[in-house]
Design a protein around this motif. Sequence first.
Motif, mmCIF file in Angstrom:
data_model
loop_
_atom_site.group_PDB
_atom_site.id
_atom_site.type_symbol
_atom_site.label_atom_id
_atom_site.label_comp_id
_atom_site.label_asym_id
_atom_site.label_seq_id
_atom_site.Cartn_x
_atom_site.Cartn_y
_atom_site.Cartn_z
ATOM 1 N N UNK A 124 0.846 -1.204 0.000
ATOM 2 C CA UNK A 124 0.000 0.000 0.000
ATOM 3 C C UNK A 124 0.878 1.250 0.000
ATOM 4 N N UNK A 125 1.889 1.267 0.869
ATOM 5 C CA UNK A 125 2.776 2.437 0.935
ATOM 6 C C UNK A 125 3.500 2.642 -0.395
ATOM 7 N N UNK A 126 3.986 1.554 -0.993
ATOM 8 C CA UNK A 126 4.696 1.661 -2.270
ATOM 9 C C UNK A 126 3.772 2.180 -3.371
ATOM 10 N N UNK A 127 2.548 1.714 -3.390
ATOM 11 C CA UNK A 127 1.594 2.166 -4.415
ATOM 12 C C UNK A 127 1.257 3.645 -4.231
ATOM 13 N N UNK A 128 1.014 4.041 -2.998
ATOM 14 C CA UNK A 128 0.704 5.448 -2.731
ATOM 15 C C UNK A 128 1.913 6.314 -3.058
ATOM 16 N N UNK A 129 3.086 5.827 -2.734
ATOM 17 C CA UNK A 129 4.322 6.556 -3.043
ATOM 18 C C UNK A 129 4.423 6.799 -4.549
ATOM 19 N N UNK A 130 4.183 5.763 -5.320
ATOM 20 C CA UNK A 130 4.261 5.898 -6.783
ATOM 21 C C UNK A 130 3.165 6.841 -7.291
ATOM 22 N N UNK A 131 1.970 6.757 -6.716
ATOM 23 C CA UNK A 131 0.885 7.647 -7.133
ATOM 24 C C UNK A 131 1.244 9.108 -6.878
ATOM 25 N N UNK A 132 1.850 9.384 -5.742
ATOM 26 C CA UNK A 132 2.249 10.758 -5.431
ATOM 27 C C UNK A 132 3.303 11.269 -6.405
ATOM 28 N N UNK A 133 4.262 10.434 -6.733
ATOM 29 C CA UNK A 133 5.308 10.841 -7.674
ATOM 30 C C UNK A 133 4.707 11.090 -9.055
ATOM 31 N N UNK A 147 1.373 9.797 -23.620
ATOM 32 C CA UNK A 147 2.026 9.635 -22.321
ATOM 33 C C UNK A 147 1.048 9.970 -21.185
ATOM 34 N N UNK A 148 0.235 10.991 -21.387
ATOM 35 C CA UNK A 148 -0.730 11.374 -20.352
ATOM 36 C C UNK A 148 -1.755 10.261 -20.142
ATOM 37 N N UNK A 149 -2.206 9.655 -21.248
ATOM 38 C CA UNK A 149 -3.148 8.537 -21.144
ATOM 39 C C UNK A 149 -2.511 7.370 -20.398
ATOM 40 N N UNK A 150 -1.257 7.052 -20.698
ATOM 41 C CA UNK A 150 -0.546 5.975 -19.990
ATOM 42 C C UNK A 150 -0.401 6.289 -18.503
ATOM 43 N N UNK A 151 -0.182 7.565 -18.203
ATOM 44 C CA UNK A 151 -0.072 7.992 -16.811
ATOM 45 C C UNK A 151 -1.396 7.795 -16.086
ATOM 46 N N UNK A 152 -2.489 8.143 -16.747
ATOM 47 C CA UNK A 152 -3.806 7.954 -16.125
ATOM 48 C C UNK A 152 -4.121 6.472 -15.924
ATOM 49 N N UNK A 153 -3.742 5.646 -16.895
ATOM 50 C CA UNK A 153 -3.956 4.200 -16.755
ATOM 51 C C UNK A 153 -3.141 3.666 -15.573
ATOM 52 N N UNK A 154 -1.889 4.115 -15.465
ATOM 53 C CA UNK A 154 -1.053 3.667 -14.343
ATOM 54 C C UNK A 154 -1.640 4.114 -13.010
ATOM 55 N N UNK A 155 -2.133 5.335 -12.955
ATOM 56 C CA UNK A 155 -2.767 5.816 -11.720
ATOM 57 C C UNK A 155 -3.987 4.974 -11.363
ATOM 58 N N UNK A 156 -4.785 4.644 -12.370
ATOM 59 C CA UNK A 156 -5.962 3.808 -12.130
ATOM 60 C C UNK A 156 -5.587 2.426 -11.618
ATOM 61 N N UNK A 157 -4.548 1.831 -12.217
ATOM 62 C CA UNK A 157 -4.098 0.509 -11.763
ATOM 63 C C UNK A 157 -3.523 0.576 -10.344
ATOM 64 N N UNK A 158 -2.791 1.636 -10.043
ATOM 65 C CA UNK A 158 -2.260 1.797 -8.691
ATOM 66 C C UNK A 158 -3.389 1.981 -7.676
ATOM 67 N N UNK A 159 -4.414 2.749 -8.051
ATOM 68 C CA UNK A 159 -5.556 2.934 -7.151
ATOM 69 C C UNK A 159 -6.264 1.595 -6.905
ATOM 70 N N UNK A 160 -6.422 0.804 -7.963
ATOM 71 C CA UNK A 160 -7.036 -0.518 -7.807
ATOM 72 C C UNK A 160 -6.171 -1.417 -6.921
ATOM 73 N N UNK A 161 -4.867 -1.296 -7.061
ATOM 74 C CA UNK A 161 -3.949 -2.073 -6.224
ATOM 75 C C UNK A 161 -4.094 -1.691 -4.755
ATOM 76 N N UNK A 162 -4.190 -0.400 -4.486
ATOM 77 C CA UNK A 162 -4.358 0.064 -3.105
ATOM 78 C C UNK A 162 -5.663 -0.488 -2.526
ATOM 79 N N UNK A 163 -6.728 -0.438 -3.301
ATOM 80 C CA UNK A 163 -8.017 -0.952 -2.834
ATOM 81 C C UNK A 163 -7.924 -2.453 -2.571
#
Length: 188
Positions: A124-133, A147-163
């Motif tokens: 959880x900490x690692x995912x949140x850390x990556x989301x903040x960066x 690149x922006x679309x890829x960034x949004x996809x990565x953010x979505x996957x990280x959010x799903x990982x945190x959940x």
Amino acid sequence: MPKSLAREADFAYSPITMSEEKLSEGPRPKPWTSYAAKLLGTSESVVLALIGVALVLVAVLLLYSSMHDLNEAVRNGPAEIEHRAIEILNTVLLVMMTMEIVYTVAISLESHTLDAEPFLIIGVIASIRRMLVITATSTEVETHPEQFRNTLVELGLLAATVVALASAIWILSSREQRHGKEHQVENE
């Protein structure tokens, strides 16, 4: 009585079992495997203690580096603080992750078991850390749509990982509470 029957009487049943005979001889020496297991257990404890010390040293050095960067940023003014804030936050979160690993090592050292919950917390900490960066640096990729679309996809996957990880932590803790209550009822 025939001679053959007399000879069989010499081998009559004895109520003394083999284990009783061994007890009467004195304590039996332990097999070498028990010494090997004890040596391996001690070796594991020594290695885990060394890992814990190394991780604490890494955490202290990272924290020192982060505090040094913060001090330098404060001296250079608000613009430098804004520029270095993400880097400092990233390092502090890395220290948190490292200390969570130290906690896991301490638990393993004490109980010789591996607990899943600290690893989930690290995730959880690692995912949140990556989301903040990603969030902090996303202004750099806003002009490039792909690149922006890829960034949004990565953010979505990280959010799903945190959940998912938070759900797993919740399931584990509720299972432990339920198991603890059942164990308490059995003891009463």
